[in-house]
Structures are given as C-alpha cells and as structure tokens.
Design an enzyme around this catalytic site. Structure first.
Site, mmCIF file in Angstrom:
data_model
loop_
_atom_site.group_PDB
_atom_site.id
_atom_site.type_symbol
_atom_site.label_atom_id
_atom_site.label_comp_id
_atom_site.label_asym_id
_atom_site.label_seq_id
_atom_site.Cartn_x
_atom_site.Cartn_y
_atom_site.Cartn_z
ATOM 1 N N GLU A 174 36.300 39.574 34.682
ATOM 2 C CA GLU A 174 35.489 39.976 35.840
ATOM 3 C C GLU A 174 36.327 40.959 36.679
ATOM 4 O O GLU A 174 37.537 40.793 36.835
ATOM 5 C CB GLU A 174 35.147 38.736 36.673
ATOM 6 C CG GLU A 174 34.271 39.049 37.884
ATOM 7 C CD GLU A 174 33.765 37.783 38.586
ATOM 8 O OE1 GLU A 174 34.511 36.790 38.654
ATOM 9 O OE2 GLU A 174 32.615 37.808 39.070
ATOM 10 N N CYS A 198 31.367 34.406 35.404
ATOM 11 C CA CYS A 198 32.120 33.534 36.294
ATOM 12 C C CYS A 198 31.300 32.377 36.878
ATOM 13 O O CYS A 198 31.080 31.380 36.209
ATOM 14 C CB CYS A 198 32.778 34.376 37.378
ATOM 15 S SG CYS A 198 34.219 33.533 38.065
ATOM 16 N N LYS A 256 25.407 39.723 37.200
ATOM 17 C CA LYS A 256 25.684 38.328 37.594
ATOM 18 C C LYS A 256 24.463 37.726 38.293
ATOM 19 O O LYS A 256 23.945 38.290 39.260
ATOM 20 C CB LYS A 256 26.893 38.313 38.532
ATOM 21 C CG LYS A 256 27.465 36.942 38.832
ATOM 22 C CD LYS A 256 28.781 37.104 39.613
ATOM 23 C CE LYS A 256 29.548 35.823 39.805
ATOM 24 N NZ LYS A 256 30.871 36.073 40.415
#
Ligand SMILES: NC(=O)CC(=O)C(=O)O
Length: 332
Positions: free
Chosen positions: A100, A211, A170
């Site tokens: 990331e 994440c 995301k």
C-alpha cells in the site's frame, strides 16, 4: 508477423506433467519440447515470422512480495520499486506485488500532493514499463489516485505487455480511533471504491483488497464465491494494530475461504506512520508459508493453487453453509 506461443506447464494430481491437457511423463516432456522447437523453426523459416515465448502461469507459480522503504521523494520510491522488480525477476518470480502507498508516505495529509491519474501518471507508467521490460505480472501495490475531483487509494495490475488489466479502489476506508495509540481517518481525504476486482493470470483467479479491507470477511467470502484462489492485499498496518491483528486476519481470511492470502507491507520506517512490516503468504489451510522481517526485503513464495482444491474437497464448508438461514450475496 509475431506469434505468441503460450506454454502452460502444470503438474497433475498424479505428479505427472500436463501440457495443454495432455499428460506426459518426463521423457515425453523432453520429446514434446524438441517437437515444439522444431515446429517453431519451421514457422520461422516458412513464414519468416518472429516468435515471442511468453511464460504463462499454471497451477504453480512464484510470487515475490516487495517490502520496500518508502520516503518523501516519489521518484526515488518508484525507482526503488523498479529496481526491486528487476531483482525479483532475477530471483525467478513470475508475479511481483508491491505494498500500500509504495510511492508516497502513508497519511491523510499526503494523499492530495502525491495523487496521480490512473493509468497516465508517472508511477503507473513506470510500472507499465517495468512489466514490459521484465515480462512479469505486477500487482502494483497502491497509489493515491485522482479522478473526477476525488481521491482514492488504488491498486493497479499490469500484464507483461505493459497493459493495465485491472484497477481496484480501497472499499473500506481506515477510520479508527484507539485513544493514546492511533487515530486515523482516511475518509478525511479519500473516497471509497465500490467494486470487487478479480482477474485471471493464466489459470489462476485473483481477488484484490487493500489493507483495512482484510478486516471484512464478507469481501473475502464474495471473492471465494466467485472462485478466486488467491487474495492479494497490499497493506500498511502499524505498530499498534500490526502485532494484534496482521497475521491473525490473514490466517482467518485464508482459512475461512480456503484461499491463498498474500499481504504486502512497506518496510518499517523510523518516523511518521510506522508500518509493521512482516509481509506474509498464507496457504488455504491457514498456515503461514512465508513471512518477512520488518526491513526492506523480497519475500518469495512458491504457490500451488491445486492446494485450494484439496482444502475445499477435504473440508467442504462452502457446500455445507446454511444459506437458507444466513447469506452473503454479491449485490450486483
Ligand atoms: N492501514 C489500514 O488500512 C489498516 C490498518 O492499519 C489496520 O486495519 O489496522
């Protein structure tokens, strides 16, 4: 004229080599290789064409997770990533994956300054060139993306021709508050993505999360229901949540869904947002196959996706789920 020859060597259940669905033993494999070479020579001579041999991914492949130092200088971060992609190529990787925010520091105050257009921005273009130069697939970690007046935390995926084959934004933004330890509010500057992203490399089906997404078992389950075998999460856990949950969550997602899970962290910095490191590969049984330390390194792992079939046949939880009582369905 250019002919692209795609060779997909896989190993069948009986341990014999399979090429294009023909089972052959080692001797036959050798004969087949000679036959292939002869055939190529005839093609080149008769049709005066050039031939590109492209390595394809079968059931087994080598992935390299690049756990890299990230500083304030975007160009340096990207140059470093490209140089590690080259190293991973020398180490026999067929797929490489970045963390990331591999091109920028991780923090809400940085996203606007480091944001780029996808796929025309400099970081994407560097990944495109690197994929082409190395003949590798690249799962390009994430970069802050600027689009339609908004910012996203975005992962791009590149094929060996240098084309972007997928892009994931995301979906679950990292908004947490653990008093005295860590407060982070991605939604102060980022917008959330709304789409699952799956892609095939050879015969293997991948799903992407970023994440904080790994905390949401629903997303992983939807990918499993769509037949994904490998979930890749570029990530950047920190010194509070890393030791508590990084390994646990990956083992949970892998075991729940009988998939491989690969998670790639930046290396640990000494200031700013301090990433936990410990990039990791977990198999469909929930066993950690490979784990990095916290400094800059390449973590290699040899993955055999037929292990997903073994886990799924031997412990058939997806056929046993009581979907008459509960459900997780793809809402599209
Ligand atoms: N950085 C993240 O998105 C997530 C994280 O650090 C955590 O869930 O913990």
């Amino acid at each position: 004229m250019t002919i692209v020859v795609i060779l997909i060597p896989t190993v069948g259940k009986n341990g014999k080599y399979k090429v294009n669905h023909v089972n052959v033993n080692l001797l036959n494999d050798f004969v087949l290789t000679l036959f292939n070479i002869l055939l190529l020579k005839i093609l080149i001579n008769v049709f005066k064409c050039s031939v590109t041999i492209q390595t394809m991914i079968g059931n087994r492949f080598r992935i390299a997770l690049l756990q890299l130092n990230v500083g304030a200088d975007r160009s340096k971060n990207v140059e470093n990533a490209v140089s590690y992609i080259n190293k991973a190529k020398s180490g026999g990787a067929q797929i490489v994956a970045l963390s990331e925010c591999f091109n920028s520091p991780y923090g809400t105050k940085f996203f606007n300054d480091y944001a780029e257009n996808v796929p025309d921005g400099p970081s994407c273009q560097a990944l495109s060139k690197a994929a082409k130069a190395t003949n590798l697939y690249i799962i390009g970690g994430t970069i802050p993306e600027r689009a339609d007046g908004k910012l996203y935390n975005t992962c791009t995926i590149w094929n060996p021709q240098g084309q972007m084959i997928a892009k994931y934004r995301k979906m679950h933004l990292f908004d947490i508050d653990i008093p005295g330890r860590i407060t982070f509010k991605e939604s102060d500057s980022l917008s959330a993505g709304n789409e699952l992203v799956m892609f095939n490399i050879g015969t293997v089906k991948f799903g992407i999360g970023i994440c904080y997404d790994m905390r949401f078992e629903e997303l992983a389950k939807l990918y499993r229901q769509q037949q994904c075998q490998v979930l890749v999460y570029p990530g950047a856990f920190n010194m509070t949540t890393g030791p508590m949950h990084w390994e646990l969550l990956q083992r949970s997602r892998a075991n729940d869904n009988q998939v491989f899970v690969c998670a790639i962290s930046p290396a640990r910095a000494d200031r700013g947002y301090i990433a936990w490191g410990h990039s990791q590969v977990t198999d469909p049984w929930g066993k950690v196959l490979a784990k990095a330390g916290h400094e800059e390194e390449i973590l290699y792992s040899d993955i055999n996706v037929s292990e997903c079939d073994d886990a799924r046949q031997q412990i058939p939880i997806f056929a046993q789920r009581r979907v008459d009582i509960y459900n997780t369905v793809l809402n599209k």
